[in-house]
Enzyme design. Sequence first.
Site, PDB file in Angstrom:
ATOM      1  N   GLU A   1      -1.737  -6.908  -5.038  1.00 35.22           N
ATOM      2  CA  GLU A   1      -1.130  -8.229  -4.878  1.00 35.22           C
ATOM      3  C   GLU A   1      -1.816  -8.989  -3.740  1.00 35.22           C
ATOM      4  O   GLU A   1      -1.905  -8.485  -2.629  1.00 35.22           O
ATOM      5  CB  GLU A   1       0.367  -8.066  -4.617  1.00 35.22           C
ATOM      6  CG  GLU A   1       1.082  -7.508  -5.844  1.00 35.22           C
ATOM      7  CD  GLU A   1       2.348  -6.718  -5.528  1.00 35.22           C
ATOM      8  OE1 GLU A   1       2.966  -6.974  -4.485  1.00 35.22           O
ATOM      9  OE2 GLU A   1       2.705  -5.848  -6.343  1.00 35.22           O
TER      10      GLU A   1
ATOM     11  N   HIS B   1      10.211  -2.068   5.224  1.00 35.36           N
ATOM     12  CA  HIS B   1       8.777  -2.291   5.427  1.00 35.36           C
ATOM     13  C   HIS B   1       8.222  -1.441   6.557  1.00 35.36           C
ATOM     14  O   HIS B   1       7.166  -1.742   7.095  1.00 35.36           O
ATOM     15  CB  HIS B   1       8.494  -3.768   5.752  1.00 35.36           C
ATOM     16  CG  HIS B   1       8.711  -4.706   4.610  1.00 35.36           C
ATOM     17  ND1 HIS B   1       9.953  -5.049   4.166  1.00 35.36           N
ATOM     18  CD2 HIS B   1       7.832  -5.360   3.803  1.00 35.36           C
ATOM     19  CE1 HIS B   1       9.844  -5.894   3.149  1.00 35.36           C
ATOM     20  NE2 HIS B   1       8.566  -6.093   2.910  1.00 35.36           N
TER      21      HIS B   1
ATOM     22  N   GLU C   1       4.334  -2.950  -9.342  1.00 37.11           N
ATOM     23  CA  GLU C   1       3.889  -1.661  -8.815  1.00 37.11           C
ATOM     24  C   GLU C   1       3.978  -0.543  -9.850  1.00 37.11           C
ATOM     25  O   GLU C   1       3.177   0.392  -9.818  1.00 37.11           O
ATOM     26  CB  GLU C   1       4.720  -1.277  -7.578  1.00 37.11           C
ATOM     27  CG  GLU C   1       4.356  -2.056  -6.320  1.00 37.11           C
ATOM     28  CD  GLU C   1       4.947  -3.455  -6.270  1.00 37.11           C
ATOM     29  OE1 GLU C   1       5.760  -3.793  -7.160  1.00 37.11           O
ATOM     30  OE2 GLU C   1       4.605  -4.211  -5.337  1.00 37.11           O
TER      31      GLU C   1
END
Lengths: 328, 323
Positions: free
Chosen positions: B29, B127, B58
Amino acid sequence: MRTPSAINLSAEDLLALYRRMLLIRRIEERLGEDFKRGDLPGPVHLYIGEEAVATGVCAHLTDADWIASTHRGHGHFLAKGGDPRLLVAEVYGRAGGVCRGMGGSMHVADFSKGILGANGIVGGGIALAVGAALAAQLDRKGAVSVAFFGDGAANQGVLMEALNVSALWKLPLVLVCENNGFSEFSPTATVTVGAIADRAKPFGVPSAAVDGNDVIAVWQAADAAVRRARAGEGPTLIECRTYRLRGHVESEASFLAGSYRNDEEVAAWAKRDPIARLAGYLDEHGLAPASAREAIEAEIAAAVADAVAFATESPYPPADQARQFMFA
Amino acid sequence: MARRRMIQAINEALAEEMARDPRVILFGEDVEISIMGDTRGLHATFGPDRVRNTPICETVMTGMAVGAAAAGYRPICHMMYGNFLYTGMDAIANQAAKLRYMTGGQIKLPLVYMGVFGAGRSSAAQHSDAMHPVFMNLGGIKVVLPASPADAKGLLKSAIRDDNPVIFLQAAGRGGEAGEVPEEEYTIPLGVAEVKRPGRDVTLVAIGAMVRPALRAAEALAGEGVAVEVIDPRTLMPLDAETIVASVRRTGRLVVVDEARDTCSAASHIVAVATEGAWGALKAAPRRVTVPDVAIPYSPPLEKALLPDPERIAAAVRATLER
Ligand SMILES: Cc1ncc(C[n+]2csc(CCOP(=O)(O)OP(=O)(O)O)c2C)c(N)n1
Ligand SMILES: [Mg+2]
């Protein structure tokens, strides 16, 4: 449409389709018997009744083209030119198997023949086929990639991702959904909404729903899809409506408490057996004498016997092989 | 030697390997514009066939890498944040890690999944994971975590040339860290640890971004008369157990610093391997400095409180010297 002159298949072509379907059928009947006798180490999902799909599609492919298959993968393996000896030896768990006994029924693969493998993960082959289609596109040699998957697998999110990216990049991909009416023991209608072929529409991907028990219809739909892919025009989705005449898995009677379908339904589909139907078509149009089919039957009986003998004579792999092949 | 930031070193490795081998392709991406900077310029240099933006997908991306590798390419699948490896986990765990094995060694699967990992930038729980232990346990995937720009470049080049699936994780927030990088062509073999600082008293194994605080702790401890040997495994699967065990046999003491959560961390594994291999030489119980079994919080003081720092590391080293 259905007269010999309207379809683009010679009597010889049709007999080749017949031979291939019969090979799948007889090999799997044998594996079914082996299972019943307790001679197979693991579970087998038989393709009996669905042979027209793999056969009609793979008739358009060469070793340079790729297929990704499913847990019900013996038919795809044989239709794509996989060796019956290596298949049976693999299912027997022998060193002479195509995967040296490392994978068994759910992982038969032969990369030299463009067979990326059966797959124990429902929907797992779809992404692999997309990757092979990307490779084929970059190679610019006109190769295509085919993903076989079930109606149950069509409910995996990866199908949407595959449709989107393959349409976006115009990948040489053919998505072949084998709608056999069941996702394990759940009738398709109880777990799936709408027509699977329609799932291509929002992506602008052409799709067709065909009678998956009619090898000529499958052959024709695949012909258009493979041509389109080879021409660089992108993916196609083909939904083949078919039926598995055997259980989901050969062991199912041992663990299911009740039945999930009735005998009349199975009998009605048995009447639409794809192999008998092609035989009927050959007879109806006088395309091949009965003796030709008898010769094929004998030839295949010999091939099955040969494959079983090869597999039986092959030893089990040495125990230290279990530690090999993890890394190149 | 040339001064390079971590991200530049990675960018150079990608560019050099793509120039060297036309079968290396890269997708992910926003790799064309490059969010992290590591893939910047590659699209312009190598063109849209070899460097492609993907949709956000994904599940199919990780599997595509397997299919393209099986069909003869050497794909690099850029996952952006390592946490998104989880989103693409099926193809990593069930296909990439097993396809060669299941099919009796018929094929090689030369592919790299790359991304950033770890905490320290208020990226919050989704994250910031240090997910390397998950992948160490899959078996068929090599796991590489560089600690310096020079290591990042040399290890990534080896990862791309390796005929197996490799997960290459770069510490998030460390992309700007500079270091000396050789100007000439070089690679660093996978599976070989490096002794970052020799010492005779305690073996301190540090992983990825933990190498820097470990070296600081070693420096501070040197002032106290304690000679700490700092080892960076660099590759966690396969692990260079030999180098670690040999060091522990000499020092008799072991501390392992890992940014992963404590349970089944890489530190857990390394301590187990070293204990088995150097039991007779051990003078104290090995210690792990890890992140507690919680997610990573957003607020800076909370995040900082969880991550191993030189003080905690030094305290753990001192604890092994208490008897
Ligand atoms: C990811 C995953 N989920 C569940 C299963 C268990 N499972 C094996 S076959 C199957 C049904 C698949 O149905 P379908 O795709 O229609 O294929 P069919 O068996 O009908 O050929 C299920 C649920 C699996 N193997 N993989
Ligand atoms: Mg089904």
